[in-house]
Design a protein around this motif. Structure first.
Motif, PDB file in Angstrom:
ATOM      1  N   SER A  27       0.935  -1.234  -0.113  1.00 55.84           N
ATOM      2  CA  SER A  27       0.037   0.107  -0.234  1.00 55.84           C
ATOM      3  C   SER A  27       0.869   1.286   0.005  1.00 55.84           C
ATOM      4  O   SER A  27       1.722   1.591   0.717  1.00 55.84           O
ATOM      5  N   ASP A  28       0.588   2.075  -0.828  1.00 56.30           N
ATOM      6  CA  ASP A  28       1.281   3.307  -1.258  1.00 56.30           C
ATOM      7  C   ASP A  28       1.325   4.388   0.175  1.00 56.30           C
ATOM      8  O   ASP A  28       0.204   4.164   0.731  1.00 56.30           O
ATOM      9  N   SER A  29       2.377   5.266   0.475  1.00 51.26           N
ATOM     10  CA  SER A  29       2.197   5.896   1.714  1.00 51.26           C
ATOM     11  C   SER A  29       2.678   7.214   1.268  1.00 51.26           C
ATOM     12  O   SER A  29       3.397   7.586   0.510  1.00 51.26           O
ATOM     13  N   HIS A  30       1.803   8.154   1.823  1.00 53.85           N
ATOM     14  CA  HIS A  30       2.015   9.733   1.589  1.00 53.85           C
ATOM     15  C   HIS A  30       1.124  10.523   2.558  1.00 53.85           C
ATOM     16  O   HIS A  30       0.046   9.867   3.067  1.00 53.85           O
ATOM     17  N   LEU A  31       1.281  11.486   2.773  1.00 55.83           N
ATOM     18  CA  LEU A  31       0.551  12.562   3.603  1.00 55.83           C
ATOM     19  C   LEU A  31      -1.103  12.751   3.258  1.00 55.83           C
ATOM     20  O   LEU A  31      -1.793  13.301   3.828  1.00 55.83           O
ATOM     21  N   ASN A  32      -1.364  12.418   2.042  1.00 52.26           N
ATOM     22  CA  ASN A  32      -2.771  12.460   1.298  1.00 52.26           C
ATOM     23  C   ASN A  32      -3.552  11.449   1.545  1.00 52.26           C
ATOM     24  O   ASN A  32      -4.842  11.239   1.274  1.00 52.26           O
ATOM     25  N   ILE A  33      -3.195  10.239   2.183  1.00 52.56           N
ATOM     26  CA  ILE A  33      -3.787   9.018   2.481  1.00 52.56           C
ATOM     27  C   ILE A  33      -5.008   9.569   3.503  1.00 52.56           C
ATOM     28  O   ILE A  33      -4.639  10.236   4.411  1.00 52.56           O
ATOM     29  N   ASP A  34      -6.215   9.299   3.129  1.00 57.26           N
ATOM     30  CA  ASP A  34      -7.299   9.597   3.898  1.00 57.26           C
ATOM     31  C   ASP A  34      -7.968   8.469   5.120  1.00 57.26           C
ATOM     32  O   ASP A  34      -7.914   8.550   6.156  1.00 57.26           O
ATOM     33  N   PHE A  35      -8.158   7.331   4.367  1.00 60.23           N
ATOM     34  CA  PHE A  35      -8.508   6.050   5.142  1.00 60.23           C
ATOM     35  C   PHE A  35      -7.911   4.769   4.786  1.00 60.23           C
ATOM     36  O   PHE A  35      -7.272   4.629   3.402  1.00 60.23           O
ATOM     37  N   VAL A  36      -7.972   3.787   5.461  1.00 63.62           N
ATOM     38  CA  VAL A  36      -7.572   2.474   4.976  1.00 63.62           C
ATOM     39  C   VAL A  36      -8.852   1.684   5.155  1.00 63.62           C
ATOM     40  O   VAL A  36      -9.729   1.770   5.928  1.00 63.62           O
ATOM     41  N   ALA A  37      -8.999   0.463   4.442  1.00 63.53           N
ATOM     42  CA  ALA A  37      -9.922  -0.586   4.363  1.00 63.53           C
ATOM     43  C   ALA A  37      -9.387  -1.903   3.850  1.00 63.53           C
ATOM     44  O   ALA A  37      -8.139  -2.110   3.495  1.00 63.53           O
ATOM     45  N   PRO A  38     -10.072  -2.823   4.237  1.00 65.10           N
ATOM     46  CA  PRO A  38      -9.515  -4.303   4.107  1.00 65.10           C
ATOM     47  C   PRO A  38      -9.270  -4.359   2.176  1.00 65.10           C
ATOM     48  O   PRO A  38      -9.992  -4.106   1.617  1.00 65.10           O
ATOM     49  N   GLY A  39      -7.966  -4.965   2.183  1.00 59.93           N
ATOM     50  CA  GLY A  39      -7.509  -5.106   0.841  1.00 59.93           C
ATOM     51  C   GLY A  39      -6.649  -6.400   0.636  1.00 59.93           C
ATOM     52  O   GLY A  39      -5.965  -6.437  -0.289  1.00 59.93           O
TER      53      GLY A  39
END
Length: 308
Positions: free
Chosen positions: A222-234
């Motif tokens: 999963s990409d990382s950066h400061l604009n990530i809003d939320f996470v969900a099952p993937g």
């Protein structure tokens, strides 16, 4: 996640192929979708647009979910009315959002919502920014037979380059009150200190969605950066596939439709407001209810999507 303008070497991994499967709702339980089905009528009345590889229109879990579609590719002679999926990615995404509860297959997050299928990626998962822009412009004009309008857009795709034309239409749709849910990307290295960026998921007008595993830890890819809003099952997500079958796939492509389905439900839980405020209201709702995870925000944003 499938990339625009280049072939994705490993957009997802097929873990197993199943012709039938008893209802498996673990990811639905993780985001607490079932807890609000009674209040939301399972997303009844909401139209979600899926911009992807098309859909298996004959799949028993999806056949009654499709309100319309358009083919922007050259497949099937470029016939705009044939948006059949020859890849499987779009069909898998569609099932996560809205698979029918028919006691035989899988359940979607919002099984009573309707799907507008916009095919811009071919059987190899290849597409263009121009195709994406055309599909987004189409959404602005589209209206169903009973006056329906798109309220949510699922973008389980991305590309490495910012395009002014793309950003312009994203901002226009955001202003119209349409919630745009976009995959963060699958180029992550598991480190919170390095940024991996793809578009349109990096735009702040979208909800940028990362992936977590069954242990609620960020997926390595999963990409990382400061604009990530939320996470969900993937990871290990079972959903619909070609020829009436089911597969388990991994990717932010699978996390994203969980949030698109959740948005279809949340739209029935928030107080009505003027269209330009709807995306902010949805983001506030998710932020308020999110499960905070003990990882850097560049990996998990505001936390795990929860509907209650």
């Amino acid at each position: 996640m499938i990339f625009l303008n280049k072939i994705a070497l490993k957009p997802y991994k097929i873990r197993s192929l199943k012709k039938q499967h008893q209802n498996r709702t673990s990811s639905i339980e993780i985001i607490k979708a079932r807890d609000v089905w009674g209040q939301t009528n399972k997303g009844q009345g909401v139209v979600v647009a899926i911009i992807d590889t098309g859909v298996d229109t004959t799949h028993p879990d999806l056949a009654g979910k499709i309100i319309g579609g358009y083919n922007f590719t050259s497949e099937d002679g470029g016939n705009k009315d044939i948006y059949t999926d020859y890849n499987g990615h779009g069909t898998h995404v569609a099932g996560i959002i809205a698979a029918e509860n028919n006691e035989m297959g899988v359940l979607g997050v919002a099984p009573n919502c309707k799907l507008l299928i916009l095919k811009i990626l071919n059987r190899f998962g290849e597409g263009s920014y121009n195709g994406l822009i055309s599909a987004l412009q189409y959404i602005k004009r589209w209206q169903g037979q009973n006056g329906e309008k798109v309220q949510v857009i699922n973008l389980s795709l991305g590309g490495p380059t910012h395009k002014d034309e793309l950003y312009t239409v994203i901002k226009e749709l955001h202003t119209l009150g349409i919630v745009i849910v976009s995959a963060a990307g699958n180029e992550g290295d598991g480190l919170s200190t390095t940024d991996e960026i793809s578009f349109p998921g990096f735009y702040k007008e979208t909800l940028s969605i990362g992936s977590i595993n069954q242990q609620l830890a960020p997926s390595i890819f999963s990409d990382s950066h400061l604009n990530i809003d939320f996470v969900a099952p993937g990871e290990g997500i079972l959903s619909t596939h070609l020829n009436g079958e089911y597969v388990e796939l991994n990717g932010t492509s699978m996390a994203t439709p969980h949030v698109s389905g959740a948005t279809a439900l949340a739209l029935r839980l928030i107080k009505s407001c003027t269209p330009p405020l709807i995306p902010a209201q949805i983001k506030y709702y998710f932020t308020k209810h999110a499960l905070k995870l003990d990882f850097p925000i560049s990996l998990v944003g505001n936390g795990l999507i929860q509907l209650k």
